[in-house]
Scaffold this motif. Structure first.
Motif, PDB file in Angstrom:
ATOM      1  N   MET A 282       0.910  -1.222  -0.161  1.00 55.18           N
ATOM      2  CA  MET A 282       0.084   0.265  -0.122  1.00 55.18           C
ATOM      3  C   MET A 282       0.943   1.222   0.015  1.00 55.18           C
ATOM      4  N   LYS A 283       0.443   2.341  -0.735  1.00 57.18           N
ATOM      5  CA  LYS A 283       1.343   3.467  -0.719  1.00 57.18           C
ATOM      6  C   LYS A 283       0.701   4.404   0.041  1.00 57.18           C
ATOM      7  N   PHE A 284       1.395   5.190   0.811  1.00 54.06           N
ATOM      8  CA  PHE A 284       0.812   6.026   1.887  1.00 54.06           C
ATOM      9  C   PHE A 284       1.704   7.382   2.030  1.00 54.06           C
ATOM     10  N   ILE A 285       1.136   8.239   2.552  1.00 54.36           N
ATOM     11  CA  ILE A 285       2.005   9.592   2.980  1.00 54.36           C
ATOM     12  C   ILE A 285       2.397   9.633   4.447  1.00 54.36           C
ATOM     13  N   PRO A 286       3.551   9.635   4.795  1.00 54.79           N
ATOM     14  CA  PRO A 286       3.789   9.578   6.307  1.00 54.79           C
ATOM     15  C   PRO A 286       3.112  10.442   7.234  1.00 54.79           C
ATOM     16  N   GLY A 287       2.499   9.829   8.223  1.00 51.68           N
ATOM     17  CA  GLY A 287       1.611  10.800   9.049  1.00 51.68           C
ATOM     18  C   GLY A 287       0.130  10.227   8.746  1.00 51.68           C
ATOM     19  N   GLN A 288      -0.006   9.124   7.675  1.00 52.65           N
ATOM     20  CA  GLN A 288      -1.442   8.532   7.648  1.00 52.65           C
ATOM     21  C   GLN A 288      -1.636   7.420   8.457  1.00 52.65           C
ATOM     22  N   PHE A 289      -2.707   6.809   8.458  1.00 46.81           N
ATOM     23  CA  PHE A 289      -2.954   5.494   9.308  1.00 46.81           C
ATOM     24  C   PHE A 289      -3.836   4.531   8.456  1.00 46.81           C
ATOM     25  N   ALA A 290      -4.045   3.518   8.903  1.00 53.29           N
ATOM     26  CA  ALA A 290      -4.478   2.355   8.175  1.00 53.29           C
ATOM     27  C   ALA A 290      -5.583   1.652   9.187  1.00 53.29           C
ATOM     28  N   TRP A 291      -6.698   0.985   8.914  1.00 53.32           N
ATOM     29  CA  TRP A 291      -7.386   0.091   9.588  1.00 53.32           C
ATOM     30  C   TRP A 291      -6.655  -1.369   9.449  1.00 53.32           C
ATOM     31  N   ILE A 292      -6.481  -1.967  10.604  1.00 55.42           N
ATOM     32  CA  ILE A 292      -5.854  -3.179  10.456  1.00 55.42           C
ATOM     33  C   ILE A 292      -6.936  -4.392  11.009  1.00 55.42           C
ATOM     34  N   THR A 293      -6.869  -5.531  10.268  1.00 50.72           N
ATOM     35  CA  THR A 293      -7.658  -6.693  10.697  1.00 50.72           C
ATOM     36  C   THR A 293      -6.463  -7.670  10.695  1.00 50.72           C
TER      37      THR A 293
ATOM     38  N   THR B 235       8.508  -2.722   3.303  1.00 54.74           N
ATOM     39  CA  THR B 235       7.537  -3.486   4.237  1.00 54.74           C
ATOM     40  C   THR B 235       6.800  -2.184   4.872  1.00 54.74           C
ATOM     41  N   ILE B 236       5.929  -2.666   5.569  1.00 59.06           N
ATOM     42  CA  ILE B 236       4.777  -1.610   6.409  1.00 59.06           C
ATOM     43  C   ILE B 236       4.936  -2.088   7.848  1.00 59.06           C
ATOM     44  N   SER B 237       5.136  -0.822   8.663  1.00 62.65           N
ATOM     45  CA  SER B 237       5.136  -1.222  10.116  1.00 62.65           C
ATOM     46  C   SER B 237       4.197  -0.385  10.910  1.00 62.65           C
ATOM     47  N   PHE B 238       3.677  -0.926  11.892  1.00 64.61           N
ATOM     48  CA  PHE B 238       2.738  -0.108  12.815  1.00 64.61           C
ATOM     49  C   PHE B 238       3.331  -0.421  14.223  1.00 64.61           C
TER      50      PHE B 238
ATOM     51  N   LEU C 215      -5.403  -4.560   5.485  1.00 66.90           N
ATOM     52  CA  LEU C 215      -5.237  -3.342   5.814  1.00 66.90           C
ATOM     53  C   LEU C 215      -6.283  -2.619   4.969  1.00 66.90           C
ATOM     54  N   GLU C 216      -6.916  -1.364   5.542  1.00 71.13           N
ATOM     55  CA  GLU C 216      -7.747  -0.554   4.814  1.00 71.13           C
ATOM     56  C   GLU C 216      -7.305   0.908   4.784  1.00 71.13           C
ATOM     57  N   GLY C 217      -7.088   1.308   3.718  1.00 71.60           N
ATOM     58  CA  GLY C 217      -6.511   2.890   3.805  1.00 71.60           C
ATOM     59  C   GLY C 217      -5.764   3.280   2.786  1.00 71.60           C
ATOM     60  N   PRO C 218      -4.955   4.189   2.726  1.00 70.28           N
ATOM     61  CA  PRO C 218      -4.536   4.860   3.646  1.00 70.28           C
ATOM     62  C   PRO C 218      -5.468   5.794   3.927  1.00 70.28           C
ATOM     63  N   PHE C 219      -5.510   6.540   5.133  1.00 76.40           N
ATOM     64  CA  PHE C 219      -6.510   7.719   5.587  1.00 76.40           C
ATOM     65  C   PHE C 219      -5.734   8.640   6.333  1.00 76.40           C
TER      66      PHE C 219
ATOM     67  N   PRO D  55      -7.768   1.494  13.945  1.00 81.08           N
ATOM     68  CA  PRO D  55      -6.866   2.257  13.239  1.00 81.08           C
ATOM     69  C   PRO D  55      -5.579   2.472  13.987  1.00 81.08           C
ATOM     70  N   PHE D  56      -4.464   2.586  13.176  1.00 81.41           N
ATOM     71  CA  PHE D  56      -2.904   2.571  13.650  1.00 81.41           C
ATOM     72  C   PHE D  56      -2.287   3.524  12.693  1.00 81.41           C
ATOM     73  N   SER D  57      -1.507   4.393  13.145  1.00 88.43           N
ATOM     74  CA  SER D  57      -0.666   5.004  12.438  1.00 88.43           C
ATOM     75  C   SER D  57       0.579   4.425  11.827  1.00 88.43           C
ATOM     76  N   PHE D  58       0.873   4.492  10.633  1.00 88.34           N
ATOM     77  CA  PHE D  58       2.059   3.865  10.031  1.00 88.34           C
ATOM     78  C   PHE D  58       3.319   4.444  10.793  1.00 88.34           C
ATOM     79  N   SER D  59       4.183   3.670  11.256  1.00 86.89           N
ATOM     80  CA  SER D  59       5.388   4.087  11.752  1.00 86.89           C
ATOM     81  C   SER D  59       6.453   3.801  10.730  1.00 86.89           C
ATOM     82  N   SER D  60       6.471   3.234   9.737  1.00 88.63           N
ATOM     83  CA  SER D  60       7.526   2.982   9.060  1.00 88.63           C
ATOM     84  C   SER D  60       7.825   4.182   7.854  1.00 88.63           C
ATOM     85  N   SER D  61       8.917   4.046   7.136  1.00 88.47           N
ATOM     86  CA  SER D  61       9.069   5.173   5.997  1.00 88.47           C
ATOM     87  C   SER D  61       8.198   4.770   4.944  1.00 88.47           C
ATOM     88  N   ALA D  62       7.672   5.688   4.406  1.00 89.24           N
ATOM     89  CA  ALA D  62       6.943   5.512   3.078  1.00 89.24           C
ATOM     90  C   ALA D  62       7.652   5.057   1.729  1.00 89.24           C
TER      91      ALA D  62
END
Length: 472
Positions: free
Chosen positions: A266-277, A300-303, A326-330, A289-296
C-alpha cells in the motif's frame, strides 16, 4: 498541567543540530494550509444542505395546508433529525475526499457533536407533538398499531443507546468491536424506521414520487455504512498481507512489520494511518486504526502500538506468516513538501512522527524538523536510540520532555524536566514559525495544552494539525 512543570531543567547541546538555512524553495514557497474558513464554510454548507434533504422533499409542492406553529415545528424537527442522522453516514464513511479537508481527528469530533445535536432534534419531535396534542400518544399504543408502537419505542431507546454507549463505552463494559457493531446497527435502524414512519404518516409525502425520492436519498446514505462494513472488506480480501516481524520496543510497545502476500504494498504518505484486521478474513469485527510508523519508502509496512487493550495485547503472540488485512490509507496528518516540521508528541503518539522522520531520512530531506517528545521517564522513551541516529542524518532537533529525567544523561541528548506548557513551547518555537507545519499527537491533556499554547504564541491555527485517535 502548567503548575506541574519543574522550573529546573537540563539542557544539552547537540553539535549535529545546526540552525537550518532557508533554501530558495522554502523561502519562496507560498504559505499553505489545508484549513481555511472558505473551505470549512463550503463543507458545512454541504452538510447542512444534505441534512435538510428530507425537509426539502416534504416542502416541495404540492404541500398540505398549514396547521399551526407547534405542530409544524415538531414535524420539522423530525425531518431535520432524520437528515442529520443520514448525513452522518456520509461524513463517517471513511471517504478519502472528505478527510483531507479537515483531518480525521476533526471529523471524528464533528461526528460526535452532530450526533448529540441529532439526538436533541429527535427528542424535540415527539415531545413537541405530544405537548401540543396528547392524542398523539396513540402512536405508541400497541393496541392501535402494534408494529408502529414497537418501532417508535425502539427508536427512542436506540438513540439513547447510541449516545450513552458512545460517551461511556468503557463504563458499559463494551469492547470496541461490540460497540462498533451496535453503533452501526442502531444508526441504520433509526434512519430506516424514520423513513418508514415518514412514509406511513405521509402528511408531507403524499405523492408517490416524494416517497420514492426520500427512500432513495436516505437509502444512498445508509449504503455508506454497508459499503464500509461489508462491501469494502469483501473487495479487500484479494489483497492480504503477512506478518514478517514482531519487534519489542521500550515501554511495553511492539512494532508489527508486514508485507503483501503478492503485488506491491500500500502506498501512503507519512503521517497517515490504516485500519488493521489480523484475521483470516477481512470480514471481521476486529478492525482498529493505527498510524504507519515505517518510512513510506520502505518495502514493508510497520505499525507500532502500546499494549493497552484486548487487541494490542495479542500482538506479542503473533507469528511470522499470520494473515493481516489493511484498509486505507486515511488521514491528512501529513507535512507539505514546502514546509518545515514542528512535532509535539507524547508516549506512543510518536508513531506518525517516526514515519515522517524515517521518510525524510530515506529521501535525504533537507528541511528542518523539531521534535518535542514527552515521556514519563527515560526508560519509557520508545525509539530513543533510533532518534539519536536519525538526528545525525537529518536537520533534526529532538528534545525529550521528561517528568523524571535521567540522572546520568547520554551526551548529545537534549532533555527538559517537567511537562509541556506554553513557556516550554516558546523556548523551542522557531522565529520563522510561519514556515512550519505543527503536528500534535499524544494524550488528550498534552494535545489540549499544546493547541491553545501554540495559538497564543502566534501560530496560525490553520498550520496546526492534531491526531487523537480517540474514535470512541
Amino acid at each position: 498541567m502548567k503548575d506541574q512543570n519543574s522550573a529546573h531543567h537540563k539542557h544539552h547541546e547537540n553539535p549535529n543540530n545546526t540552525q537550518f538555512k532557508k533554501d530558495k524553495v522554502l523561502a519562496d514557497a507560498p504559505e499553505r494550509s489545508r484549513y481555511s474558513f472558505r473551505r470549512g464554510g463550503v463543507w458545512i454548507l454541504f452538510f447542512l444542505l444534505l441534512s435538510l434533504v428530507p425537509l426539502g422533499i416534504g416542502l416541495v409542492s404540492p404541500t398540505p395546508d398549514y396547521r399551526n406553529f407547534w405542530m409544524e415545528f415538531g414535524v420539522t424537527a423530525g425531518f431535520v433529525a432524520l437528515g442529520l442522522f443520514a448525513a452522518q453516514f456520509i461524513f463517517s464513511g471513511r471517504l478519502a475526499w472528505v478527510a483531507p479537508s479537515f483531518g480525521m481527528d476533526n471529523i471524528v469530533h464533528f461526528h460526535r457533536e452532530i450526533g448529540i445535536i441529532a439526538f436533541l432534534f429527535l427528542l424535540v419531535h415527539p415531545v413537541t407533538l405530544l405537548l401540543h396534542n396528547p392524542a398523539f400518544i396513540s402512536y405508541f399504543d400497541p393496541g392501535v398499531n402494534l408494529m408502529r408502537a414497537i418501532a417508535l419505542v425502539f427508536v427512542n431507546f436506540a438513540i439513547l443507546g447510541i449516545v450513552a454507549t458512545s460517551l461511556w463505552r468503557i463504563k458499559f463494559g463494551l469492547s470496541y468491536e461490540k460497540w462498533r457493531l451496535l453503533h452501526g446497527f442502531l444508526a441504520l435502524s433509526i434512519v430506516f424506521i424514520g423513513v418508514v414512519h415518514s412514509v406511513q404518516v405521509a402528511h408531507y409525502l403524499d405523492p408517490l414520487w416524494k416517497k420514492i425520492l426520500l427512500g432513495a436519498t436516505m437509502g444512498a446514505c445508509m449504503y455508506q455504512v454497508l459499503h464500509t462494513r461489508l462491501v469494502r472488506p469483501w473487495l479487500n480480501r484479494k489483497h492480504p498481507y503477512r506478518v514478517v516481524e514482531l519487534k519489542e520496543e521500550h515501554d511495553d510497545c511492539y512494532s508489527l512489520t508486514i508485507a503483501p502476500v503478492k503485488g506491491p504494498k500500500m502506498k501512503f504518505i507519512p503521517g497517515q494511518f490504516a485500519w488493521i484486521t489480523i484475521c483470516d478474513t477481512p470480514l471481521s469485527l476486529q478492525q482498529h486504526p493505527f498510524s504507519f510508523s515505517s518510512s513510506a519508502q520502505a518495502d514493508t509496512i510497520s505499525f507500532t502500538a502500546k499494549v493497552s487493550g484486548d487487541f494490542t495485547a495479542t500482538w506479542k503472540d503473533l507469528k511470522p506468516g499470520r494473515k493481516v488485512f489493511l484498509e486505507g490509507p486515511f488521514g491528512s496528518f501529513t507535512p507539505e513538501p514546502d514546509s518545515h516540521v514542528f512535532m509535539v508528541v507524547g508516549g506512543i503518539g510518536v508513531t506518525p512522527a517516526m514515519s515522517i522522520l524515517r521518510t525524510m531520512r530515506d529521501d535525504k530531506d533537507p528541511r528542518q524538523a523539531i521534535l518535542l517528545y514527552a515521556s514519563s521517564d527515560w526508560d519509557d522513551v520508545t525509539f530513543k536510540e533510533e532518534l539519536v541516529e536519525i538526528s545525525q542524518q537529518l536537520n533534526l532537533r529532538v528534545i525529550h520532555i521528561l517528568e523524571e529525567p535521567p540522572k546520568n544523561p547520554t551526551e548529545g541528548i537534549e532533555t527538559e524536566e517537567g511537562r509541556i506548557d506554553q513557556e516550554m513551547l516558546a523556548k523551542y518555537l522557531p522565529e520563522n514559525h510561519d514556515q512550519f507545519m505543527f503536528f500534535i499527537c499524544g494524550p488528550s491533556g498534552l494535545m489540549d495544552v499544546t493547541e491553545v499554547a501554540l495559538h497564543q504564541l502566534g501560530v496560525d491555527w490553520r498550520r496546526i494539525y492534531s491526531e487523537r485517535f480517540k474514535i470512541v
